[in-house]
Design an enzyme around this catalytic site. Sequence first.
Site, PDB file in Angstrom:
ATOM      1  N   ASP A  92     -12.838   5.514   2.524  1.00 28.82           N
ATOM      2  CA  ASP A  92     -11.403   5.597   2.849  1.00 28.82           C
ATOM      3  C   ASP A  92     -11.015   7.011   3.263  1.00 28.82           C
ATOM      4  OD1 ASP A  92      -8.637   5.700   2.918  1.00 28.82           O
ATOM      5  OD2 ASP A  92      -8.342   4.541   1.083  1.00 28.82           O
ATOM      6  N   GLU A 123      -7.232   0.361  -4.489  1.00 31.17           N
ATOM      7  CA  GLU A 123      -7.251   0.252  -3.025  1.00 31.17           C
ATOM      8  C   GLU A 123      -8.572  -0.309  -2.493  1.00 31.17           C
ATOM      9  OE1 GLU A 123      -6.035   4.198  -1.892  1.00 31.17           O
ATOM     10  OE2 GLU A 123      -4.031   3.878  -2.713  1.00 31.17           O
ATOM     11  N   ASP A 172       0.880  -1.165   0.000  1.00 33.63           N
ATOM     12  CA  ASP A 172       0.000   0.000   0.000  1.00 33.63           C
ATOM     13  C   ASP A 172       0.917   1.214   0.000  1.00 33.63           C
ATOM     14  OD1 ASP A 172      -1.643   2.142   0.568  1.00 33.63           O
ATOM     15  OD2 ASP A 172      -2.429   1.342   2.464  1.00 33.63           O
ATOM     16  N   LYS A 197       2.774  11.180  -3.544  1.00 30.53           N
ATOM     17  CA  LYS A 197       1.723  10.481  -4.291  1.00 30.53           C
ATOM     18  C   LYS A 197       0.797  11.472  -5.006  1.00 30.53           C
ATOM     19  CE  LYS A 197      -1.767   6.872  -3.491  1.00 30.53           C
ATOM     20  NZ  LYS A 197      -2.314   5.996  -2.444  1.00 30.53           N
TER      21      LYS A 197
HETATM   22  P1  ADP Z   1      -2.931   7.425   3.835  1.00 34.58           P
HETATM   23  O1  ADP Z   1      -3.786   6.359   3.268  1.00 34.58           O
HETATM   24  O2  ADP Z   1      -3.348   8.800   3.440  1.00 34.58           O
HETATM   25  O3  ADP Z   1      -1.473   7.200   3.626  1.00 34.58           O
HETATM   26  P2  ADP Z   1      -3.479   6.399   6.549  1.00 34.58           P
HETATM   27  O4  ADP Z   1      -4.593   5.496   6.206  1.00 34.58           O
HETATM   28  O5  ADP Z   1      -2.225   5.784   7.046  1.00 34.58           O
HETATM   29  O6  ADP Z   1      -3.155   7.455   5.427  1.00 34.58           O
HETATM   30  O7  ADP Z   1      -4.064   7.407   7.662  1.00 34.58           O
HETATM   31  C1  ADP Z   1      -3.272   8.313   8.328  1.00 34.58           C
HETATM   32  C2  ADP Z   1      -4.152   9.172   9.209  1.00 34.58           C
HETATM   33  O8  ADP Z   1      -4.805   8.356  10.175  1.00 34.58           O
HETATM   34  C3  ADP Z   1      -3.380  10.251   9.970  1.00 34.58           C
HETATM   35  O9  ADP Z   1      -4.047  11.474   9.864  1.00 34.58           O
HETATM   36  C4  ADP Z   1      -3.431   9.710  11.400  1.00 34.58           C
HETATM   37  O10 ADP Z   1      -3.378  10.765  12.348  1.00 34.58           O
HETATM   38  C5  ADP Z   1      -4.786   9.037  11.412  1.00 34.58           C
HETATM   39  N1  ADP Z   1      -4.949   8.097  12.533  1.00 34.58           N
HETATM   40  C6  ADP Z   1      -4.149   7.060  12.884  1.00 34.58           C
HETATM   41  N2  ADP Z   1      -4.601   6.451  13.993  1.00 34.58           N
HETATM   42  C7  ADP Z   1      -5.732   7.125  14.376  1.00 34.58           C
HETATM   43  C8  ADP Z   1      -6.658   7.009  15.461  1.00 34.58           C
HETATM   44  N3  ADP Z   1      -6.518   6.062  16.389  1.00 34.58           N
HETATM   45  N4  ADP Z   1      -7.686   7.884  15.522  1.00 34.58           N
HETATM   46  C9  ADP Z   1      -7.826   8.839  14.587  1.00 34.58           C
HETATM   47  N5  ADP Z   1      -6.996   9.023  13.556  1.00 34.58           N
HETATM   48  C10 ADP Z   1      -5.950   8.176  13.443  1.00 34.58           C
HETATM   49 MG    MG Z   2      -4.508   4.841   2.220  1.00 38.01          MG
END
Ligand code: ADP
Ligand code: MG
Length: 618
Positions: free
Chosen positions: A210, A186, A23, A86
């Site tokens: 998402d 995704e 991912d 990205k």
């Molecule tokens: P992307 O797909 O954009 O790379 P992710 O799916 O990894 O991102 O999501 C990252 C986001 O998730 C960040 O903003 C992070 O702060 C948030 N996040 C991670 N854990 C939690 C949580 N327990 N509660 C709320 N937000 C969270």
């Molecule tokens: Mg993602």
Amino acid sequence: MAKISINLATGSLQKEEIIVGIDLGTTNSLVAFIDPDKQPKVINDAGKGVLVPSIVHFGTAGEITVGNDAKNFLITDPQNTIFSVKRLLGRSYQDIANYKDFFSYKVIDDNSESLVKIKVGDQFYTPIELSGLILKELKERAEHALKTPVNRAVITVPAYFNDSQRQATRDAGKLAGLDVLRIVNEPTAASLAYGIGLNPEETKTIAVYDLGGGTFDVSILQIQNGIFEVLATNGDTFLGGDDFDRAILDYWIDTNQLKRDVLLQNYELAQQLRLKAEEAKISFTHQSLFNEHIGDIWCTIDRNTFETLILPKVKQTIECCKNALQDANIDISQIDEVVMVGGSTRTGLVKKMVSEFFGRQVHDEVNPDEVVALGAAIQADVLAGNRSDILLLDVTPLSLGIETMGGLMDVIIPRNSKVPTKAGRQYTTSIDGQVNMKIAVYQGERDLIKENRKLAEFDLKGIPSMPAGFPKVDINFLLNADGILKIQAMELRSGVKQEVEVKPTYGITDDQVEQMLLDSITHAKDDVAQRMLIEARTEGEQMVYTVERFIEKNNNWLSVSEIAETATYLQTLKAALTTGDKDLIHKSIEEVNEFTRPFAERLMDHAIGHAMKGKSVE
Ligand code: ADP
Ligand code: MG
């Protein structure tokens, strides 16, 4: 048609070799694999954590840091720290002009439709190279954790990614030394992680919600006979967990009566507070009050307040869900499952509102920031033929494409695409008044057509005489279930068209196919490097051509010294073109651009802009 699966050492089919699922996220990236018990697992190399922040830092001595260690440089060295790459992948400057201020690093504005580049020190990097560095880090972590070489991968992309963004993702994989078996959406991967779509008999309509760090998307998918069709996607590319952090930060600014402009000048403190805000947000998954301080600034907030602050943002995502359903022409009652993806869906309010909107319990059992990578690993396993319960669909074993400027292969149907399939792309001419276009069709994985296998060649004749960059030639490939490839070329302004048919598998043995795949893996790095040099050269040559024509046509509008100075810049560019140094070429292009841009603006003549349009076939 064949189901190809090869061993790098022997060229024979080998099932034990691990194929990973990746991912490649805007905020975080991660890698997963299928363990010996047939379960998908994320990789946590030496306790470094599962999530690898998608951040690359370039040090002064040329050292490159990726992931968590690079994240710290966002505060101390923002110009040399690349995040959110990205967003730039497969994009032209025009695509991103509206939000260029978002980036703290230098995105090159060459006022053209060619793909963006990023300048760090005096080096130029493409988003492909930068994503390649992140993928390389993931590959190395996987190899380290699994104690075995990892050469093949399935990589996920958002459902709304276009052809050019998908191709860029493939190229990034190639640069990282990965053989990219397939690019998977995704939401499709997330569904697979829940086992949805694995049973070829089931027909389902699902919604995948998402919410990541900086982006939101919702997809409506229809699954039939194991095939995922995207009925609609909707979303907001600037809405995500970062907004939740910002809401908390703003709240603390108010409660502590801080002066906003003073705070913004103290970049380090602002970043520290932002990180604290993220910590508070995350803490609300298991507690209802956050109470800490940084110096004499109180970072206090409770969950109810937080939910009130973010409510408008969450409502916005629900609006997107409504729009997606409408575009898909699907009623809410027809949705069979709702899958939650992205770290931000851990926020209680998000879960609650999404489940209320769809009127059903949502899937959140799998870790939402791991679910896409886990699904990608399952897809990889299916492609490897390791799952006897799932039937492998016919795929095309080698990529199909055409020759573009500089003898490059432009892939139209990527290898491993399901058959039947169709795909197309638009091209243009490179010379003023060009009336014929040679279309040469190839199959193979190499970046240079001379290393691939030629299938057909024909001329599209009778294109009306127009300036370079004006004709619009659509080239469409249709590969039917019998393996016949129909190629159609049509100039849209005039309607002239030409069609041919070939059978790509005719006259080639399975052994030869395997050899071609093998060669492409051994030469991947050199190939991509050559491609980038050729692309830089082509861009430079086009630049020389257009600027010279421009000066010729408009010389009475320009001063003698302007003409003379332009000639000097062009001379430098021409000299750069004879070298094998792509950075030097980009630098010279940039200089010509900087110098000549005001002329074009002054003359309100967009000849320069136009001529840079699109890719040109010879
Ligand atoms: P992307 O797909 O954009 O790379 P992710 O799916 O990894 O991102 O999501 C990252 C986001 O998730 C960040 O903003 C992070 O702060 C948030 N996040 C991670 N854990 C939690 C949580 N327990 N509660 C709320 N937000 C969270
Ligand atoms: Mg993602």
